[in-house]
Scaffold this active site. Structure first.
Site, PDB file in Angstrom:
ATOM      1  N   LYS A 197       0.766  -1.139   0.066  1.00  0.00           N
ATOM      2  CA  LYS A 197      -0.077  -0.057   0.003  1.00  0.00           C
ATOM      3  C   LYS A 197       0.921   1.348   0.166  1.00  0.00           C
ATOM      4  O   LYS A 197       0.476   2.266  -0.528  1.00  0.00           O
ATOM      5  CB  LYS A 197      -0.995   0.023   1.145  1.00  0.00           C
ATOM      6  CG  LYS A 197      -2.045  -0.888   0.870  1.00  0.00           C
ATOM      7  CD  LYS A 197      -3.157  -0.695   2.048  1.00  0.00           C
ATOM      8  CE  LYS A 197      -4.337  -1.581   1.865  1.00  0.00           C
ATOM      9  NZ  LYS A 197      -5.248  -1.590   2.993  1.00  0.00           N
ATOM     10  N   LYS A 213      -8.571 -10.919  -5.783  1.00  0.00           N
ATOM     11  CA  LYS A 213     -10.027 -10.806  -5.071  1.00  0.00           C
ATOM     12  C   LYS A 213     -10.819  -9.731  -5.019  1.00  0.00           C
ATOM     13  O   LYS A 213     -10.527  -8.763  -5.699  1.00  0.00           O
ATOM     14  CB  LYS A 213      -9.445 -11.387  -3.366  1.00  0.00           C
ATOM     15  CG  LYS A 213      -9.782 -10.122  -2.517  1.00  0.00           C
ATOM     16  CD  LYS A 213      -9.465 -10.489  -1.019  1.00  0.00           C
ATOM     17  CE  LYS A 213      -9.800  -9.310  -0.377  1.00  0.00           C
ATOM     18  NZ  LYS A 213      -9.467  -9.399   1.096  1.00  0.00           N
ATOM     19  N   LYS A 216     -13.314  -4.494  -1.555  1.00  0.00           N
ATOM     20  CA  LYS A 216     -14.281  -3.377  -1.548  1.00  0.00           C
ATOM     21  C   LYS A 216     -13.287  -2.169  -1.864  1.00  0.00           C
ATOM     22  O   LYS A 216     -14.173  -0.983  -2.165  1.00  0.00           O
ATOM     23  CB  LYS A 216     -15.015  -3.306  -0.032  1.00  0.00           C
ATOM     24  CG  LYS A 216     -13.953  -2.995   1.146  1.00  0.00           C
ATOM     25  CD  LYS A 216     -15.213  -2.932   2.284  1.00  0.00           C
ATOM     26  CE  LYS A 216     -14.165  -3.298   3.676  1.00  0.00           C
ATOM     27  NZ  LYS A 216     -13.173  -4.036   3.666  1.00  0.00           N
TER      28      LYS A 216
END
Ligand code: TRP
Length: 331
Positions: free
Chosen positions: A112, A197, A200
Site C-alpha cells: 500500500k 479478490k 471493496k
C-alpha cells in the site's frame, strides 16, 4: 467459552465477497458457537487518504449491513472501534513492544505504501503502525480466535508475537489468539479479473457485486463477467479462473460443490444466468432488512451505543492490567 473477534474496515461499500467470505459465516456460525465481537474498525479507515463524510457514511452503512446480515446484537457485541478508547490506549503500549522492522515487513504495508506514493499522496505514519492497532483490537478482548481472510494472516501472526513478547517481558496479560479460516472458504474473485479478490477498496465497479446493488445491476455484472477461452464448464481455478469463480459463487449461494454443479451446464451463458439469479435471491433478504433498518436509524444507533458499552466493560480490565504491568502507575 471461546471468544471471537473480527472487524470490517469502512473503506468501501461491502461486497458479495465480504458477505460470502465473512459476514454470512459470522451470522450463521460464529455468533452461535462463541462469545463474538464484531467491530466496524473505523480508525483503520483513516490510514490512507480519506474523505470524512464518506467514512461516516460507510461506517454507518457497514454497521447496518452487519445487522441486516443476521448478526444479532442480543447474541454478540456489535460496535464501532472509535467508540471504545481502549483500542488506542492499548495500541500505544503495543507500539512500545513491536519493532520498526516488524512493521515494515508487513506485506500490506509494502503493497500500500508505494500505491499511496504513486498517487502523489504522502504515506501516513498510521499506515505503518496500523498492525499495532489491529493487535490491540484483538488483545484487548482476550479473543481466542480471529476469523479473517488469508490476507490478514500475517497481521494476526504479528499479534501473536506481540502477545507472547509482552507476556514474557511483563507477566502474563494477554490471551494468544489465532487466525481461523473456514475449512471450505469462499473466496470470491473480481468478475473482471478473476485472479484477484473482489475487494471493496478497489475502484473498478464492474467486477464487483456490492451488497446493496439493485438486482438488475447484479445481473448485468454477472452476465458480463470475464470467462475463459475454453467452451465447456469445468471447475479449475488455475486454468479456468473466470468460470471457476462463477461456479464457486453459485455453490456458495445454492449449496453443493462447484465440481458437481459444473456437470449441469453446457454453456457459459446458462451458468451466468443461474448464478445471477442465485445472487439476487441471496441478497434479497439482506437488502430488505437493510431498508427496514435504514428507516429506523435510532435503532442502529442504540445498538451501537449498547455494543460500545459492553465492549468497553470487556476491554478495560485487560488494558488496565497491561498499563500496570508495563510500569505505569494507576491514576
Ligand atoms: N485489517 C483488517 C482488514 O483489513 C480489519 C481489521 C482491523 C481486523 N482490526 C481487526 C480484522 C481485528 C480482525 C480483527 O480487513
Amino acid at each position: 467459552m471461546t471468544r471471537v473477534f473480527s472487524g470490517v474496515k469502512p473503506t468501501g461499500h461491502l461486497t458479495l465477497g465480504n458477505y460470502l467470505g465473512a459476514l454470512r459465516r459470522w451470522a450463521e456460525v460464529d455468533q452461535h458457537r462463541a462469545d463474538a465481537l464484531f467491530c466496524v474498525v473505523d480508525l483503520h479507515a483513516l490510514t490512507v487518504d480519506h474523505d470524512p463524510a464518506r467514512v461516516r457514511r460507510l461506517s454507518r452503512q457497514a454497521a447496518t449491513l452487519l445487522l441486516a446480515s443476521g448478526i444479532d446484537p442480543e447474541r454478540c457485541t456489535v460496535f464501532l472501534q472509535s467508540h471504545v478508547d481502549e483500542h488506542t490506549r492499548l495500541s500505544y503500549l503495543l507500539e512500545c513492544v513491536a519493532t520498526d522492522g516488524e512493521m515494515r515487513r508487513m506485506i500490506q504495508y509494502k503493497e500500500k505504501a508505494p500505491r499511496e506514493r504513486e498517487r502523489g499522496t504522502s504515506v501516513r505514519l498510521s499506515l505503518l503502525t496500523y498492525p499495532a492497532l489491529m493487535a490491540a483490537d484483538i488483545l484487548a478482548y482476550g479473543a481466542h480466535e480471529v476469523p479473517v481472510g488469508e490476507d490478514q494472516t500475517q497481521h494476526v501472526e504479528l499479534t501473536r508475537d506481540l502477545a507472547v513478547r509482552f507476556n514474557q517481558r511483563y507477566g502474563h496479560t494477554f490471551v494468544v489468539p489465532k487466525a481461523t479460516h473456514p475449512k471450505v472458504a469462499t473466496r470470491v474473485m473480481n468478475l473482471q479479473d478473476p485472479t484477484s479478490k473482489m475487494g471493496k477498496s478497489d475502484d473498478s465497479g464492474p467486477g464487483i457485486v456490492y451488497l446493496l446493488d439493485e438486482p438488475d445491476v447484479v445481473r448485468r455484472k454477472i452476465m458480463r463477467a470475464v470467462t475463459d477461452s475454453g467452451l465447456d464448464v469445468v471447475h479449475d481455478r488455475e486454468e479456468r479462473p473466470g468460470i471457476s469463480n462463477l461456479l464457486e459463487i453459485l455453490a456458495a449461494c445454492v449449496g453443493g460443490n462447484p465440481e458437481d454443479l459444473s456437470g449441469a451446464y453446457q454453456s457459459y451463458g446458462a451458468l451466468k444466468k443461474d448464478t445471477a439469479e442465485a445472487v439476487v435471491e441471496l441478497l434479497r433478504p439482506v437488502q430488505e432488512r437493510h431498508r427496514e433498518l435504514c428507516a429506523d436509524p435510532g435503532y442502529v444507533e442504540q445498538v451501537l451505543r449498547t455494543g460500545a458499552h459492553k465492549a468497553r466493560e470487556m476491554a478495560r480490565p485487560t488494558v488496565d492490567t497491561a498499563y500496570r504491568a508495563i510500569g505505569l502507575l494507576p491514576a
